[in-house]
Scaffold this active site. Structure first.
Site, PDB file in Angstrom:
ATOM      1  N   GLU A 284       0.819  -1.223   0.000  1.00 54.63           N
ATOM      2  CA  GLU A 284       0.000   0.000   0.000  1.00 54.63           C
ATOM      3  C   GLU A 284       0.844   1.261   0.000  1.00 54.63           C
ATOM      4  OE1 GLU A 284      -4.326  -1.172   1.886  1.00 54.63           O
ATOM      5  OE2 GLU A 284      -2.944  -0.001   3.106  1.00 54.63           O
ATOM      6  N   HIS A 313      10.375 -25.961  -0.301  1.00 52.32           N
ATOM      7  CA  HIS A 313       9.839 -27.145  -0.965  1.00 52.32           C
ATOM      8  C   HIS A 313       8.637 -26.803  -1.837  1.00 52.32           C
ATOM      9  CE1 HIS A 313      12.283 -30.045   1.400  1.00 52.32           C
ATOM     10  NE2 HIS A 313      12.306 -29.030   2.244  1.00 52.32           N
ATOM     11  N   LYS A 427     -13.507   0.182  -2.897  1.00 54.72           N
ATOM     12  CA  LYS A 427     -14.460   0.298  -1.789  1.00 54.72           C
ATOM     13  C   LYS A 427     -15.701   1.060  -2.235  1.00 54.72           C
ATOM     14  CE  LYS A 427     -11.003   0.201   1.926  1.00 54.72           C
ATOM     15  NZ  LYS A 427     -10.399   0.961   3.042  1.00 54.72           N
TER      16      LYS A 427
END
Length: 436
Positions: A284, A313, A427
């Protein structure tokens, strides 16, 4: 307290360090002045949370009011900067053997909108004999976060049917005057404010983090003490005496050489959630569409988090294939909190004879050394952060160092480290969709 190393690993010359550090001199001086003056008038205001006596006193008072000998659960409803920092410190420091018992409350985190998790938390609380066994903390800087409002509404509506005195067990942490603040006043919930210039991802040392951590029995004054100590070091102009500045300079030099991905490789599972907080902090703060001169940005740093040795792995092949676009910072502990006894002969030790006579710390140390040596052989850029051990002071220092390092890096990249305009876009659209 925290050792940042890069020599012979990040492939950055002394001349590059000196030249880039000089660019940061005016910003370092600005931060020094801000720290000396105190207050919350600047975007970097989070630096002064550590020395805010009134803030600490308000947290102490709120904690005393909400604490009860029967307290078992602290439910933190928040998302992103409203909960990740708290969860990271809690996860690093908690004693898993004692949590969620009277006198040793545990924190339950509700962030995204997930019916399974929300129902599980709600069912747990409904099993309580009284409301004094839990605290509901609703955290949202704007006071209008969709996910937070949804989770809080569900819990409050369901629990209020069972507990008539629920309002006394609810606390809201938000900007003063926000929609959440006004609701809290109407319902007579406990309220604590977040300073206006302290953004969510920089707010862990405000009431956002301090209240739930205090309720959970974590010594927040020790956490703050560690952050205070390293803040002094991180305001020095000399990069070699300033781990945050040195880290930012090394990252920036690698970025300019084409390392567009920064991989935080954590070699202790207790720091896993810290990685999630760090990823938000970097993503951000640095991931902007335009720079401070309104020029479009084409190249950005993509934060990645790996956990050792698990991810050796899963993506270790990619990392060791010679991929130079990834700059890695290994994070490790010098001392583990719990030791496993030395491995003696058993049915399994012959499978890997080298583990005989070793404990888990020996094995993990060998793995980390092996990885670093493999990186060196392939000239893959990396740096190291080493903590003496997991403690309140060291965790506080680690958080403060990374916040300052991100501010320094943003200055070098000429971006605003404190806004998030593109996040606000989604938003807004979400609320428009929900209105239909």
């Amino acid at each position: 307290m925290i050792d940042f190393r890069f020599k012979d690993t990040a492939l950055v010359s002394e001349d590059e360090l000196v030249m880039t550090s000089h660019r940061l001199f005016p910003y370092t001086e600005r931060l020094k002045i801000l720290s000396e003056n105190g207050g919350y008038g600047e975007p970097e205001a989070s630096l002064n949370l550590l020395f805010d006596g009134a803030l600490l006193q308000s947290v102490r008072e709120a904690s005393a009011k909400l604490r009860d000998p029967r307290l078992k659960y602290i439910v933190l409803v928040g998302i992103g900067g409203s909960n990740l920092g708290t969860e990271a410190i809690y996860d690093a420091l908690l004693d898993r053997k004692k949590i969620c018992t009277p006198g040793n409350p545990g924190i339950l985190f509700l962030d995204t909108v997930d019916s399974v998790r929300a129902n599980a938390v709600c069912e747990t609380l409904l099993e309580c004999e009284s409301a004094e066994e839990f605290v509901l903390l609703v955290v949202s800087k704007s006071g209008k976060t969709t996910e937070t409002a949804a989770n809080a509404a569900f819990l409050y509506n369901t629990l209020s049917e069972r507990f008539s005195d629920l309002n006394a067990r609810v606390a809201c942490i938000t900007d003063e005057g926000s929609a959440l603040w006004k609701l809290a006043e109407e319902k007579n919930f406990l309220t604590l404010s977040i300073p206006k210039n302290v953004g969510g991802r920089y707010s862990v040392f405000s009431a956002v983090g301090l209240l739930p951590l205090s309720l959970a029995g974590i010594d927040i004054e020790k956490v703050l003490a560690g952050a205070k100590q390293i803040r002094k070091e991180c305001l020095f102009s000399n990069a070699h005496n300033n781990p945050a500045l040195l880290s930012a300079v090394v990252k920036y030099c690698q970025f300019k050489k084409g390392a567009r991905v920064h991989n935080l490789f954590l070699f202790d599972s207790s720091l896993a959630v810290f990685g999630s907080w760090w990823r938000q902090l970097v993503g951000e703060s640095l991931g902007k569409e335009f720079d401070l001169n309104s020029n479009p940005i084409n190249d950005r740093i993509l934060p990645m988090v790996s956990l050792g040795s698990t991810d050796l792995h899963s993506v270790g092949q990619l990392y060791l294939s010679g991929e130079k676009s990834i700059f890695t910072t290994f994070v490790s502990l010098e001392k583990k909190r719990e030791e496993i006894p030395t491995l003696s002969d058993s049915s399994f030790t012959p499978l890997v004879p080298e583990i005989r006579g070793k404990d888990f710390s020996n094995i993990m140390e060998a793995i980390l050394k092996g990885v670093k040596e493999a990186y060196r052989k392939r000239s893959l850029p990396f740096a190291e952060i080493s903590l003496p051990e997991i403690s309140e002071e060291n965790i506080g220092a680690l958080f403060q160092m990374e916040m300052l390092s991100t501010m320094y890096l943003a200055f070098l990249m000429n971006v605003n480290a404190f806004d998030q305009p593109n996040v606000e876009e989604y938003k807004k659209i979400t609320r428009e969709i929900l209105e239909k």
